[in-house]
Design a protein around this motif. Structure first.
Motif, PDB file in Angstrom:
ATOM      1  N   CYS A  67      32.703  38.956  35.309  1.00 54.22           N
ATOM      2  CA  CYS A  67      32.359  37.745  36.046  1.00 54.22           C
ATOM      3  C   CYS A  67      33.072  37.865  37.387  1.00 54.22           C
ATOM      4  CB  CYS A  67      32.742  36.479  35.287  1.00 54.22           C
ATOM      5  SG  CYS A  67      34.428  36.463  34.634  1.00 54.22           S
ATOM      6  N   SER A  68      32.961  36.854  38.278  1.00 56.47           N
ATOM      7  CA  SER A  68      33.311  37.223  39.650  1.00 56.47           C
ATOM      8  C   SER A  68      33.980  36.160  40.503  1.00 56.47           C
ATOM      9  CB  SER A  68      32.043  37.671  40.383  1.00 56.47           C
ATOM     10  OG  SER A  68      31.141  36.580  40.534  1.00 56.47           O
ATOM     11  N   LYS A  69      34.333  35.011  39.953  1.00 56.74           N
ATOM     12  CA  LYS A  69      35.029  34.038  40.791  1.00 56.74           C
ATOM     13  C   LYS A  69      36.454  34.508  41.056  1.00 56.74           C
ATOM     14  CE  LYS A  69      32.498  29.912  39.324  1.00 56.74           C
ATOM     15  NZ  LYS A  69      32.621  28.591  38.675  1.00 56.74           N
ATOM     16  N   LEU A  70      36.847  34.470  42.320  1.00 57.88           N
ATOM     17  CA  LEU A  70      38.163  34.933  42.728  1.00 57.88           C
ATOM     18  C   LEU A  70      38.939  33.786  43.358  1.00 57.88           C
ATOM     19  CD1 LEU A  70      37.108  38.307  44.415  1.00 57.88           C
ATOM     20  CD2 LEU A  70      37.915  37.954  42.074  1.00 57.88           C
ATOM     21  N   PRO A  71      40.266  33.923  43.481  1.00 60.02           N
ATOM     22  CA  PRO A  71      41.038  32.896  44.181  1.00 60.02           C
ATOM     23  C   PRO A  71      40.530  32.724  45.619  1.00 60.02           C
ATOM     24  CG  PRO A  71      42.512  34.366  42.996  1.00 60.02           C
ATOM     25  CD  PRO A  71      41.137  34.975  42.921  1.00 60.02           C
ATOM     26  N   GLY A  72      40.673  31.524  46.149  1.00 58.86           N
ATOM     27  CA  GLY A  72      40.254  31.257  47.516  1.00 58.86           C
ATOM     28  C   GLY A  72      38.836  30.746  47.632  1.00 58.86           C
ATOM     29  N   GLY A  73      38.185  30.448  46.501  1.00 64.33           N
ATOM     30  CA  GLY A  73      36.843  29.880  46.576  1.00 64.33           C
ATOM     31  C   GLY A  73      35.738  30.901  46.724  1.00 64.33           C
ATOM     32  N   VAL A  74      36.015  32.181  46.542  1.00 63.65           N
ATOM     33  CA  VAL A  74      35.013  33.225  46.741  1.00 63.65           C
ATOM     34  C   VAL A  74      34.347  33.561  45.420  1.00 63.65           C
ATOM     35  CG1 VAL A  74      34.623  35.609  47.450  1.00 63.65           C
ATOM     36  CG2 VAL A  74      36.251  34.184  48.709  1.00 63.65           C
ATOM     37  N   ASP A  75      33.004  33.536  45.415  1.00 66.76           N
ATOM     38  CA  ASP A  75      32.220  33.983  44.268  1.00 66.76           C
ATOM     39  C   ASP A  75      31.715  35.374  44.618  1.00 66.76           C
ATOM     40  OD1 ASP A  75      30.921  34.045  41.898  1.00 66.76           O
ATOM     41  OD2 ASP A  75      29.831  32.171  42.179  1.00 66.76           O
ATOM     42  N   PHE A  76      32.426  36.406  44.160  1.00 64.37           N
ATOM     43  CA  PHE A  76      32.207  37.774  44.621  1.00 64.37           C
ATOM     44  C   PHE A  76      30.794  38.253  44.311  1.00 64.37           C
ATOM     45  CE2 PHE A  76      32.865  42.435  43.935  1.00 64.37           C
ATOM     46  CZ  PHE A  76      33.142  42.752  45.259  1.00 64.37           C
ATOM     47  N   ILE A  77      30.317  37.976  43.095  1.00 66.30           N
ATOM     48  CA  ILE A  77      28.957  38.355  42.698  1.00 66.30           C
ATOM     49  C   ILE A  77      28.357  37.153  41.965  1.00 66.30           C
ATOM     50  CG2 ILE A  77      27.507  40.075  41.548  1.00 66.30           C
ATOM     51  CD1 ILE A  77      29.962  41.902  41.416  1.00 66.30           C
ATOM     52  N   PRO A  78      27.648  36.267  42.644  1.00 67.39           N
ATOM     53  CA  PRO A  78      27.162  35.036  41.999  1.00 67.39           C
ATOM     54  C   PRO A  78      26.302  35.279  40.766  1.00 67.39           C
ATOM     55  CG  PRO A  78      26.935  34.881  44.375  1.00 67.39           C
ATOM     56  CD  PRO A  78      27.320  36.301  44.077  1.00 67.39           C
ATOM     57  N   GLU A  79      25.654  36.446  40.679  1.00 67.91           N
ATOM     58  CA  GLU A  79      24.790  36.729  39.532  1.00 67.91           C
ATOM     59  C   GLU A  79      25.561  37.255  38.326  1.00 67.91           C
ATOM     60  OE1 GLU A  79      24.319  37.916  42.582  1.00 67.91           O
ATOM     61  OE2 GLU A  79      22.674  36.643  43.256  1.00 67.91           O
ATOM     62  N   ALA A  80      26.880  37.419  38.445  1.00 60.09           N
ATOM     63  CA  ALA A  80      27.670  37.969  37.338  1.00 60.09           C
ATOM     64  C   ALA A  80      28.045  36.855  36.369  1.00 60.09           C
ATOM     65  CB  ALA A  80      28.931  38.646  37.880  1.00 60.09           C
ATOM     66  N   TYR A  81      27.490  36.927  35.169  1.00 61.56           N
ATOM     67  CA  TYR A  81      27.786  35.938  34.134  1.00 61.56           C
ATOM     68  C   TYR A  81      28.692  36.551  33.089  1.00 61.56           C
ATOM     69  CZ  TYR A  81      24.300  32.749  36.003  1.00 61.56           C
ATOM     70  OH  TYR A  81      23.602  31.898  36.812  1.00 61.56           O
ATOM     71  N   ILE A  82      29.545  35.718  32.514  1.00 64.07           N
ATOM     72  CA  ILE A  82      30.563  36.210  31.590  1.00 64.07           C
ATOM     73  C   ILE A  82      30.039  36.347  30.167  1.00 64.07           C
ATOM     74  CG2 ILE A  82      31.535  33.988  30.830  1.00 64.07           C
ATOM     75  CD1 ILE A  82      34.320  35.193  31.388  1.00 64.07           C
ATOM     76  N   ASP A  83      28.778  36.007  29.940  1.00 66.94           N
ATOM     77  CA  ASP A  83      28.226  36.139  28.586  1.00 66.94           C
ATOM     78  C   ASP A  83      26.807  36.696  28.602  1.00 66.94           C
ATOM     79  OD1 ASP A  83      26.930  33.994  29.658  1.00 66.94           O
ATOM     80  OD2 ASP A  83      27.411  32.585  28.054  1.00 66.94           O
ATOM     81  N   ASP A  84      26.510  37.574  29.590  1.00 66.10           N
ATOM     82  CA  ASP A  84      25.163  38.145  29.672  1.00 66.10           C
ATOM     83  C   ASP A  84      25.078  39.561  29.124  1.00 66.10           C
ATOM     84  OD1 ASP A  84      26.539  39.505  31.612  1.00 66.10           O
ATOM     85  OD2 ASP A  84      25.210  38.977  33.269  1.00 66.10           O
ATOM     86  N   GLY A  85      26.200  40.109  28.621  1.00 61.95           N
ATOM     87  CA  GLY A  85      26.185  41.444  28.045  1.00 61.95           C
ATOM     88  C   GLY A  85      26.021  42.564  29.049  1.00 61.95           C
ATOM     89  N   VAL A  86      26.271  42.273  30.340  1.00 62.82           N
ATOM     90  CA  VAL A  86      26.080  43.264  31.403  1.00 62.82           C
ATOM     91  C   VAL A  86      27.287  43.239  32.339  1.00 62.82           C
ATOM     92  CG1 VAL A  86      24.665  43.925  33.400  1.00 62.82           C
ATOM     93  CG2 VAL A  86      23.570  43.081  31.320  1.00 62.82           C
ATOM     94  N   LEU A  87      27.707  44.422  32.792  1.00 66.23           N
ATOM     95  CA  LEU A  87      28.701  44.532  33.847  1.00 66.23           C
ATOM     96  C   LEU A  87      27.994  44.674  35.195  1.00 66.23           C
ATOM     97  CD1 LEU A  87      31.169  47.101  32.237  1.00 66.23           C
ATOM     98  CD2 LEU A  87      31.618  44.668  32.624  1.00 66.23           C
ATOM     99  N   ASP A  88      28.511  43.994  36.215  1.00 65.59           N
ATOM    100  CA  ASP A  88      28.007  44.159  37.567  1.00 65.59           C
ATOM    101  C   ASP A  88      28.934  45.130  38.291  1.00 65.59           C
ATOM    102  OD1 ASP A  88      25.757  41.936  38.282  1.00 65.59           O
ATOM    103  OD2 ASP A  88      27.100  41.267  36.687  1.00 65.59           O
TER     104      ASP A  88
END
Length: 348
Positions: free
Chosen positions: A252-273
């Motif tokens: 998944c991809s939310k980082l400190p500072g309010g940045v969503d590094f890869i908005p399509e990265a879900y933590i339960d989709d069975g895929v690595l971005d």
């Protein structure tokens, strides 16, 4: 003339700062959705045995313990089991002891390292993990939409929250001597410059400035070592040669500072971005910054994204690695794999 040049430089810097601020605000509005797609469910009814894996050197560690014990006492539950991590063991044997004691939920109280070790033991079991974030980055807590600034809220969620399954991932490192070691990660692992930045970030700066301390080390590394030759294989495919600064594996991809590094990265989709970053000049770094900040949809030659369940990296010379913000050492081969729906976590 000199005054005009200085004034112009200040104006450009000010405009850049305003654009950066606006971009992060805009991201926060556009991508405030949870990084988790599936709905949560209530935990089993009735009293529960809570176990705490506590890093005692963290600020507010004892306050967190008191709040958890008070919450259990108020609910009429058994007194929580408390296990302190040590420098030699950041939580592995403590989490195993909690499982042997038949804990219903194991609460990781500490930084990202404590969370990662507790998750590594709990992955594949039906015992839930709670989070009380006490570290610098608290990256999994951010991706689960926990309020990392409110300790009481995190405690309430860890003890009484709902539950959902999330993916975990493993990263197996092979050294130049042929030895292997495997690490679990939950958010982002990587090889190359990102790991070097983590290695070189001052502990004093982290204590004083939190996650912003990484910026100083990042600026020092930008003009440094040139791109490195690596070979990348996705989902057991053919190895392809690339020259990169970093390769990141995002669960998944939310980082400190309010940045969503890869908005399509879900933590339960069975895929690595997988992010392959290969800037060779300041222009490349600026292009990457703008793409991340404003979530530009098109691929850049210097920053490309791929989806995969397995990733393998081979390098002719040992390369630095990291998992969820912890430096994990040098490797000549890195094998990464996602493990779908393998960890039960408490969420708000």
């Amino acid at each position: 003339m000199r005054n005009w040049i200085i004034a112009g430089a200040l104006a450009v810097a000010g405009g850049f700062a305003v654009a950066s601020w606006w971009g992060v605000r805009r991201l926060a509005e556009q991508h405030s959705r949870s990084a988790v797609a599936e709905p949560a469910v209530a935990p089993p009814p009735g009293p529960q045995q809570v176990a705490i894996v506590l890093n005692p050197v963290k600020d507010r560690a004892q306050e967190a313990r008191v709040l958890i014990e008070a919450a259990c006492r108020g609910a009429g539950w058994p007194t929580p089991l408390v296990f302190h991590t040590t420098r030699e063991d950041p939580g592995h044997s403590m989490t195993l002891a909690a499982l042997e004691a038949h804990a219903d939920v194991v609460i990781a109280c500490g930084g990202d390292g404590t969370v990662r070790v507790v998750a590594e033991v709990l992955a594949g079991t039906e015992t839930a993990m709670g989070l009380v974030p006490l570290g610098t980055g608290n990256i999994l807590a951010r991706n689960l939409d926990l309020d990392v600034g409110r300790l009481a809220h995190s405690v309430h969620t860890a003890v009484f929250g709902r539950q959902r399954k999330i993916d975990t991932a493993s990263m197996t490192l092979t050294t130049d001597t042929g030895d292997t070691v495997t690490h679990t990660f939950l958010v982002i692992a990587g090889v190359g410059m990102d790991a070097e930045i983590l290695q070189d970030t001052s502990d004093d700066l982290k204590r004083s400035f939190g996650w912003m301390a990484y910026t100083e080390a990042g600026i020092r590394h930008m003009p440094g070592r040139k791109r490195r030759r690596v070979e990348v294989s996705l989902d057991d495919g053919e190895f392809q040669a690339r020259r990169v600064r970093s390769v990141l594996f995002a669960n998944c991809s939310k980082l400190p500072g309010g940045v969503d590094f890869i908005p399509e990265a879900y933590i339960d989709d069975g895929v690595l971005d997988v992010a392959v970053m290969s800037p060779r000049s300041l222009i490349g770094w600026v292009a990457m910054y703008i793409k991340i900040l404003f979530q530009h949809k098109h691929q850049l030659p210097v920053m490309q994204f791929y989806g995969a369940r397995k990733v393998s990296i081979r390098v002719p010379e040992p390369i630095e690695t990291q998992a969820d913000g912890d430096v994990t050492g040098l490797a000549t081969r890195v094998d990464v794999q996602v493990h779908p729906a393998s960890l039960l976590v408490r969420v708000a």
